[in-house]
Design an enzyme around this catalytic site. Structure first.
Site, short mmCIF file in Angstrom:
data_model
loop_
_atom_site.label_atom_id
_atom_site.label_comp_id
_atom_site.label_asym_id
_atom_site.label_seq_id
_atom_site.Cartn_x
_atom_site.Cartn_y
_atom_site.Cartn_z
N ASP A 159 0.85 -1.20 0.00
CA ASP A 159 0.00 0.00 0.00
C ASP A 159 0.89 1.25 0.00
O ASP A 159 1.81 1.37 0.81
CB ASP A 159 -0.85 -0.05 1.28
CG ASP A 159 -1.95 0.98 1.30
OD1 ASP A 159 -2.41 1.40 0.21
OD2 ASP A 159 -2.39 1.35 2.41
N ARG A 179 -4.21 -11.83 25.72
CA ARG A 179 -5.12 -12.67 24.94
C ARG A 179 -6.57 -12.39 25.28
O ARG A 179 -7.45 -12.55 24.44
CB ARG A 179 -4.80 -14.16 25.18
CG ARG A 179 -3.44 -14.56 24.67
CD ARG A 179 -3.05 -15.95 25.12
NE ARG A 179 -2.95 -16.04 26.58
CZ ARG A 179 -2.51 -17.10 27.24
NH1 ARG A 179 -2.14 -18.18 26.58
NH2 ARG A 179 -2.43 -17.09 28.55
#
Ligand code: G3H
Ligand code: 13P
Ligand code: ZN
Length: 309
Positions: free
Chosen positions: A82, A281
């Site tokens: 990009d 997590r």
């Protein structure tokens, strides 16, 4: 399953008025959330990496993460650079296994943009890699919407035709009023669809690309702000405008800001509601789920590319 170019997916999209989402990736949870959505929607997928992402995660990690996703989820993915700023970064990505690169010469005068783009096209095509270029300048966050300024920056249709013919580029990013980030319009959203239609009429076989295409989904902005964020006045491209753009040759819709907002809103919420928690997590899992849901919505309800594989 493999890394593929955008050639076939763009051909089909161009013929059927839908677009493919090109989502920016920076880490494992973002890759996983997007890939899970594309897999369950049976949608073609472009994952794109900016120079900033390469600096943050380091190039090898991102390529290996995408390769791991392809193996694990059994999907085809186009891996795209990009906003490549120069020939060297485009060459590096071609050599690293990317299947698509963007050379962004939009800041240069017309002839220089053509010369730079042509140099990248020659190298990339020799290696089986496709190239996106940009013509016209995207509005900045502080962009003052005056007609003169708008005309000076937006893509000129006749130039787009000459640019594509002289460079042999595979797809073209156009400036019609979108901008990067969370603050796209200070008043009523405006995109120049007449200009887009003129460009598409002149180069009907060239897939067009819409940068700065996040909707800046209000639900995520509100959630960020509810849980301690300060993102006032954010405004993106309404979904209906993205759908309209897909009818005029836009085959690739770039989305980064909506990923950032979806992820950050979920992390903010989780940490405020679980102040005792410190296992990453616990908050990255819900953030990944939020990305999957948001990307599913884009694919199914906005880009209309579910079940097109
Ligand atoms: O076009 C810009 C993309 O959102 C990438 O942003 O350069 O901060 O990674 P970044
Ligand atoms: P957004 O900031 O609107 O998500 O645009 C991203 C983009 O154009 C990446 O190239
Ligand atoms: Zn962009």
């Amino acid at each position: 399953m493999a890394l593929i170019t955008t050639e076939e997916m763009f051909k089909k999209a161009l013929a059927s008025d839908y677009a493919i989402g090109a989502f920016n990736v920076n880490n494992m949870e973002i890759v996983q959330g997007i890939v899970e959505a594309a897999k369950s929607e049976k949608a073609p997928l472009i994952l794109q990496v900016s120079a900033g992402a390469r600096n943050y995660a380091r190039p090898a990690y991102l390529v290996k993460l995408v390769e791991a996703a392809i193996l694990d989820a059994e999907v085809d993915v186009a891996l795209h650079l990009d906003h490549g700023a120069d020939f060297e970064i485009c060459k590096k990505c071609v050599d690293d296994g990317f299947t698509s690169v963007m050379i962004d010469g939009s800041k240069y005068p017309f002839e220089e943009n053509i010369a730079l783009t042509k140099q990248v096209v020659d190298y990339a095509h020799d290696h089986g890699v496709v190239v996106e270029a940009e013509l016209g300048k995207l509005a900045g966050v502080e962009y003052d919407v005056k007609v003169d300024a708008r005309n000076a920056s937006f893509t000129v249709p006749s130039e787009a035709k000459e640019f594509v013919e002289r460079t042999g580029v595979d797809s073209l990013a156009v400036a019609i009023g979108t901008s990067h980030g969370a603050y796209k319009f200070s008043g009523t959203p405006y995109l120049d669809f007449k200009r887009l239609a003129e460009i598409h009429d002149l180069i009907p076989d060239t897939p067009l690309v819409l940068h700065g295409a996040s909707t800046v989904i209000p639900e995520f902005v509100d959630k960020c702000n509810k849980y301690g964020g300060k993102i006032p006045g954010a405004q993106g491209v309404p979904e209906d405008m993205i759908k309209e753009a897909c009818k005029h040759g836009v085959c690739k819709v770039n989305i980064d800001t909506d990923l950032r907002l979806a992820m950050t809103a979920e992390i903010r919420k989780y940490l405020v509601e679980h102040p005792e928690e410190f296992d990453p997590r616990k908050y990255l899992g819900p953030a990944r789920d939020a990305i999957r849901e948001m990307v599913t919505h884009k694919i199914r309800d906005v880009l209309n590319c579910s079940n097109t594989k």
